[in-house]
Design a protein around this motif. Structure first.
Motif, PDB file in Angstrom:
ATOM      1  N   TYR A  75       1.019  -1.290   0.017  1.00 40.14           N
ATOM      2  CA  TYR A  75      -0.203   0.078  -0.115  1.00 40.14           C
ATOM      3  C   TYR A  75       1.018   1.021  -0.089  1.00 40.14           C
ATOM      4  CZ  TYR A  75      -3.969   2.913   1.141  1.00 40.14           C
ATOM      5  OH  TYR A  75      -4.808   4.011   1.251  1.00 40.14           O
ATOM      6  N   PRO A 129      -3.887  11.117  -1.851  1.00 46.97           N
ATOM      7  CA  PRO A 129      -3.556  10.587  -0.443  1.00 46.97           C
ATOM      8  C   PRO A 129      -3.930  11.896   0.428  1.00 46.97           C
ATOM      9  CG  PRO A 129      -1.655   9.903  -1.540  1.00 46.97           C
ATOM     10  CD  PRO A 129      -2.356  10.812  -2.606  1.00 46.97           C
ATOM     11  N   GLN A 132      -1.105  13.804   1.519  1.00 50.34           N
ATOM     12  CA  GLN A 132      -0.523  14.918   0.759  1.00 50.34           C
ATOM     13  C   GLN A 132      -1.291  16.301   0.711  1.00 50.34           C
ATOM     14  OE1 GLN A 132       0.107  12.703  -2.932  1.00 50.34           O
ATOM     15  NE2 GLN A 132       1.145  14.356  -4.020  1.00 50.34           N
ATOM     16  N   ASN A 204      -9.465   8.890   2.822  1.00 46.94           N
ATOM     17  CA  ASN A 204      -9.540   8.444   1.391  1.00 46.94           C
ATOM     18  C   ASN A 204     -10.381   9.368   0.440  1.00 46.94           C
ATOM     19  OD1 ASN A 204      -9.783   6.766  -1.047  1.00 46.94           O
ATOM     20  ND2 ASN A 204      -8.171   5.931  -0.231  1.00 46.94           N
ATOM     21  N   SER A 631       3.564  10.278  -5.422  1.00 49.01           N
ATOM     22  CA  SER A 631       2.898  10.032  -4.278  1.00 49.01           C
ATOM     23  C   SER A 631       3.517   9.630  -2.762  1.00 49.01           C
ATOM     24  CB  SER A 631       1.791   9.115  -4.492  1.00 49.01           C
ATOM     25  OG  SER A 631       0.822   9.779  -5.435  1.00 49.01           O
TER      26      SER A 631
END
Lengths: 798, 390
Positions: A75, A129, A132, A204, A631
């Protein structure tokens, strides 16, 4: 005959494949530290080359032939885990992954995020994400999930600073925004400058712009799927943040260790509290003012409870409540006539609007191959406005009082029951199916007026209520989709979405095919194609580009038909060293039964006669989008570029706009560039920056004036014929982190519009008359808001 | 310091916000001026055309130049008929007198302007506008809620009725020192006019009303109906305006946002089409009120401040061509646009001029009128049972 032989051969192969001994590995993927389930984590068998991703609840199911298996669980942002064993029976395997806090750029081989990455069939989809998003510089120090989505290719923001979204040429009401699977009707606070999503409560965010999976429906242009955190199942953690205009707190933890968790977040602005001293000063400085308070605030409360009965049964309760409020309370006394006689005036204003979203969800693993999710949910958006005015006059001989009040209420609410099934019958198929039934109630607007006039002993009263009747509708939806792996190189996602909408004795049906095709050229390269047909049965009546609380959702009618769209897309995807994802996508979308306001028509909080104020027409949009996204690692971010065109044609008899000629859509923009970057300099400092550039927005501007019948008129060449100046802006932010005894404190300094670019908000013409010379000077003026705005916030994570 | 900050903070904020406004250059291509055509043809009347130039919206000028050197050709039923001549008053005059049903085409060319062309069919008006049934009734009631203001020789009495308010102006000398109330007689008239719509064609109409007061005697007090300086001999209000056929009803007040328009300007107009009553007999029904007032003194005596009012009610039914109807509708919307412009798209005013802008329309009027009167003071009958006391 040849065809018959082929069919027989494939049938035999299919039967043979069914008769082979397959076993299923299933379980949940979780964060090792928090127990939080991981959405779209990858499970990959190196031995057979097969793999799956975990679903929205962290559950995975991988069916493989009887053999030794070498499973890798991975992940984004986590260290991968591996398990090897002989698969000789069904097995439950719950895996906990460790978050990678080392900041090393761990290379996970190219099979990440199988649904939307290079290897997945899903295209036109971006997952950002939340970590982020939180690192991005923010307006007033308030991180905004929807504003972060505006930085993605194919997504355009509306006006300056707002969180409005225009996806691939669609309108702002064509986005389905889901919070834990439940629609949120008004996603904005403060006129759209903030969204209702508190990033601390979010796990999410996934944006679908095209090639929609069959499980989604009801909107033409996009689906924003926001999922809330379940809560830490091991120990209590949290964080709080103090900003210039708002503060927030988030606490999560176990109620029963590793069984029941909670996650609660609260955010509130306090601009109303900050202006209180000014109010008090004004009240004090004017002896006529007895009372003076006014303000605006909004709050969000997110709550999630999750309980694990067993590995097979889980129950979730999601709750969100958020309101905006404007209030005023002004009382003045006027002694102008004499000392014995005085007037007292009392004004009370009370506006409130907001959402309430709740969902009760039951996850049940029927067997290792079959996962059931059943949800009962309620969502409501309501607006209420109250204005009260009391005037009284008192003298030694007379006494009179006038009391008037106006209240206005509108709302939309949905009760939904839905069930979703995930079924993996064999290694080649991932089947999803489900049904959804929603009872919508539209309360378009009711006004109540009451007035009382009292003069000495005489009393006169008016008390009346009027408005539009409530409307109800029933929406039913069925879907099935299959993710089919034809071979290592070709994967296909086929889906069918059926919906029925029953309103005012009329039923509208729609069968919407969906398809996605992926050709895997190598481990790093793929080509994808997608097709989706979408229907939409509700419209948002809105005054302007700004999201106002008076905006009303209304259902389709006999006169105004459901909107529908078809979108074709294709793209090339590349993953560089498993670190950076590149994609280039092209799309072509047609939309029919779109509505636009007629020239000069506007909506002012009442839906009465709205059908007469709009025209129906069609539109099309096409463009090319480029995205390079990194990411994970010390440096993350993305570069997005969009070339797009969106046009409208309203040429139906009696419903012509722009003389029945093609015109650009309101937010048609040719170029859109976003560059975001975050860099972790050290454990104590991280920096971030965002730069955006976009072609200016469209507006309608008459450029010639003429006179007919003695009246000066303006000639408008076409709707949206004028373009504002190009828009660009740089935001920067820096975080100073320090480890404290009980956690980590962070000071965040953000500067919005760092180089103070005066971007256009609107333009107008102004005429200055010089009486000396008798001449007139006409000027075109531009108004900008949100020039350079620095902000500071303090947060503490424990 | 803190006090200053609180005091001047909002001011600084406003200044800061205002500084976000700046003058900008118009960066797009500056559109060229166009020829503007204006001509409204009335059947069996001489035809004239006005040609002007449009101007760029940022031009620092307040005037529109006439185009006097154009070649303007008239075609009737596709046959070139004549070249119009420019006269001293700034119009191009035609010798040809258009007839109902003529298909007219105008083509104009002028130096430095794109050529234009416009077509129109001359409308046929309705055969006649006839006076229909009329009824009248009256109600009397006392008004206690009023205010009076004396200015030199005039006294203004502001009267609050249930359906609005009036200003009554009387000579101060006539205003009694002891006034206990006012009495109002509300004369309600229902007046009808009838016309026959043409069958099989899309017809567009404009209904306009004109009022003209005729005060009785010279020393009659004047009534001031609204908020400006137009004096009238009596006060009136319009209760409703509607169209009725055997199976259709159209309330013409629906679009009327301000019923005082007629009171302020003595003119009122509404446009409609025959979409729902093609070929039917149509009754125009108007309901209006005239008011007379008496002062009631301390002894209960009534002293008239108005009497014997006459009101001439003029009705004009114009039959418009489709082009002219669309032009007038869109122009009216554009005029109202200022109120809500920030929330709506600007209105594109209709034009049927190719290559330029303007309107080539056609109109045909039919008029009728009624004279409404209130009784003289000495002929009034007081019916106490019909009084309404507030």
């Amino acid at each position: 005959m040849k065809q018959l032989n082929l069919i027989l051969l494939f049938s035999l192969l299919f039967l043979f494949s069914l008769s082979a001994r397959n076993y299923t590995v299933s379980g949940y993927l979780r964060d090792a530290a928090t127990g939080e389930t991981l959405i779209s984590a990858t499970v990959y068998d190196r031995h057979s080359g097969k793999g799956v991703t975990s679903n929205l609840y962290g559950f995975y199911s991988l069916t493989l032939p009887e053999d030794s298996v070498n499973l890798e669980f991975s992940y984004l942002g986590y260290l991968p885990a591996r398990e090897s064993f002989l698969l000789d029976g069904d097995r439950t395997l719950n895996i906990s992954l460790q978050a990678n806090t080392l900041l090393e750029e761990v290379v996970v081989e190219a099979h990440e995020n199988r649904e939307i990455g290079v290897r997945g069939t899903q295209m036109s989809t971006v997952a950002v994400p939340v970590g982020q998003i939180k690192q991005l510089p923010a307006l007033f120090g308030e991180v905004d999930v929807l504003k972060a989505l505006q930085l993605l290719p194919g997504v355009q923001g509306g006006i300056e600073g707002s969180s409005g979204m225009y996806v691939r040429g669609g309108g702002p009401d064509e986005n389905l925004v889901l919070l834990d699977g439940v629609p949120v009707y008004n996603v904005n606070h403060a006129g759209g400058f903030f969204s209702v999503f508190n990033a601390d409560a979010i796990k999410n965010v996934t944006l679908y712009k095209g090639s929609f999976p069959a499980r989604f429906g009801g909107r033409l242009s996009s689906v924003v799927d926001v999922r809330m955190n379940d809560g830490n199942d091991k120990e209590i953690h949290g964080n709080f943040s103090l900003g210039l205009i708002s503060s927030k707190i988030n606490v999560e933890g176990p109620l029963i260790k590793e069984k029941t968790t909670f996650n609660v977040s609260l955010r509130r602005t306090y601009s109303d509290l900050l202006v209180k001293p000014t109010m008090a000063y004004l009240a004090k400085s004017d002896p006529d003012i007895n009372r003076f308070s006014a303000g605006y605030y909004f709050y969000d409360l997110n709550l999630k409870l999750a309980h694990r009965f067993s590995d097979r049964d889980r129950l979730y309760l999601s709750f969100y409540s958020g309101d905006d409020a404007i209030y005023a309370n002004v009382k003045t006394t006027d002694y102008t006539d004499s000392e014995d006689a005085h007037y007292v005036s009392h004004l009370k204003l009370d506006w409130k609007w907001g959402n309430l979203v709740s969902a009760l969800r039951w996850n049940h693993v029927i067997n290792p191959k079959l996962f059931l999710n059943t949800t009962a949910s309620y969502t409501r958006y309501r607006f209420s406005m109250g204005i009260g005015l009391t005037d009284s006059y008192t003298s030694p001989t007379d006494r009179s009082e006038e009391d008037a009040s106006l209240t206005f209420r509108s709302a939309i609410e949905d009760y939904t029951l839905k069930t979703d099934l995930d079924w993996q019958p064999d290694t080649r198929h991932e089947i999803k199916g489900g049904a959804n039934i929603t009872w919508h109630t539209f309360r378009p607007g009711v006004s109540a007026i009451s007035a009382k006039e009292r003069t000495n002993d005489d009393v006169m009263r008016i008390d009346t209520t009027y408005g539009d009747k409530d409307m109800a509708s029933l929406e039913t939806m069925l879907y099935v989709e299959d993710n089919i792996e034809l071979n290592t190189f070709v994967k296909l996602n086929l889906g069918l979405h059926y919906s029925d909408y029953f309103v005012s004795g009329q039923s509208y049906h729609s069968l919407q095919p969906r398809a996605g095709l992926r050709f895997l050229l190598s481990d790093a390269w793929s080509v994808k194609l997608g097709y989706a047909r979408m229907n939409q049965y509700i419209h948002l009546l809105s005054n302007s580009s700004i999201s106002l609380p008076t905006d009303l959702w209304v259902p389709v009618t006999r006169q105004i038909l459901p909107m529908h769209s078809q979108q074709y897309s294709g793209g090339v995807f590349y993953q560089w060293r498993s670190k950076v994802d590149f994609s280039v996508e092209a799309y072509y979308k047609t939309m029919d039964n779109l509505i636009e306001y007629k020239d000069g028509a506007s909506f002012m909080g009442s839906s009465t006669g709205w059908e007469e104020k709009v025209c129906m027409g069609r539109g099309w949009a096409y463009g090319v989008e480029f995205l390079a996204q990194k990411s994970f690692g010390r440096t993350t971010g993305w570069l997005a570029y969009t070339w797009a065109k969106s046009e409208r044609l309203f040429d139906r008899p009696g419903q012509e706009l722009n003389w029945g000629r093609v015109f650009p859509a309101k937010y048609d923009r040719r170029h859109d560039i976003s560059l975001t970057a975050s860099h972790k300099v050290s454990d104590r400092i991280d920096v971030s920056a965002t730069w955006v550039y976009a072609t200016g927005n469209c507006a309608t501007l008459g450029t010639q004036q003429y006179v007919v019948e003695g009246e000066t008129l303006t000639y408008i060449e076409g709707r949206n014929n004028y373009r504002f100046e190009d828009y660009h802006r740089l935001d920067v932010g820096i975080n100073f982190n320090k480890k404290k005894k009980y956690g980590i404190r962070t000071w965040n300094l953000s500067v919005y519009n760092a180089y103070n670019q005066k971007n256009p908000f609107f333009v107008y013409t102004e005429s200055d008359y010089d009486p000396g010379t008798g001449t007139v000077r006409k000027q075109l003026k531009q108004v900008s808001i949100f020039t350079i705005i620095p902000s500071l916030s303090y947060s503490y994570k424990f | 310091m803190m006090k200053s900050l609180i005091k001047y903070g909002p001011l600084l904020l406003i200044v800061g916000l205002l500084s976000c406004e700046k003058e900008i250059r118009f960066r797009q291509e500056v559109s060229e001026p166009m020829m503007v055509l204006e001509s409204v043809v009335v059947p069996d009347s001489t035809m004239r055309v006005c040609l002007t130039r449009s101007r760029f919206f940022l031009d620092n000028t307040n005037r529109f130049a006439r185009v006097s050197d154009a070649t303007l050709q008239l075609f009737v039923n596709d046959v070139a008929t004549e070249q119009l001549a420019y006269d001293d008053e700034g119009w191009y005059q035609a010798a040809y007198v258009p007839r109902a049903g003529d298909r007219l085409r105008l083509q104009a060319e002028a130096p430095s302007l794109p050529a234009i062309q416009a077509e129109e069919t001359v409308v046929t008006g309705v055969a006649a506008l006839l006076a229909g049934d009329s009824t009248s009734s009256y109600t009397t009631y006392q008004i206690r809620d009023y205010e009076s203001y004396a200015y030199d020789t005039l006294t203004y009495i502001m009267i609050y009725r249930t359906d609005g308010y009036d200003y009554v102006i009387i000579p101060t000398s006539r205003m009694l020192e002891e006034v206990t109330g006012l009495e109002c007689r509300d004369y309600r008239y229902r007046v009808e006019f009838v016309f026959q719509d043409k069958k099989g064609s899309a017809d567009y109409y404009e209904l306009s009303l004109q009022t003209d007061y005729n005060a009785g005697t010279n020393d009659h007090p004047e009534f001031f109906t609204g908020g400006d300086n137009s004096f009238a001999g009596a006060t009136m209000s319009m209760e409703s305006r509607s169209l009725r056929t055997s199976n259709y009803y159209l309330n013409l007040d629906e679009k009327d946002e301000d019923d005082d328009i007629l009171l302020f300007t003595n003119t009122w107009a509404r446009r409609f089409s025959d979409e729902f009553f093609d070929g039917e007999e149509v009754k125009i029904s108007l309901v209006l009120h005239l008011y007379d007032y008496d002062i009631i003194d301390g002894e209960g005596r009534r002293i008239p401040i108005s009497e014997g009012t006459q009101l001439r009610l003029g009705v004009t039914l114009s039959c418009l061509s489709e082009n002219y109807y669309l032009f007038r509708e869109s122009r009216a919307s554009a005029s109202n646009d200022d109120m809500i412009g920030i929330f709506s798209e600007p209105v594109q005013v209709y034009s049927n001029v190719t290559g330029g802008v303007g309107i080539f329309g056609s109109i045909c009027d039919r008029s009728a009128e009624r004279l409404l009167t209130t009784p003289n003071f000495d002929t009034r009958i007081y019916d106490e049972s019909r009084f309404i006391y507030f």
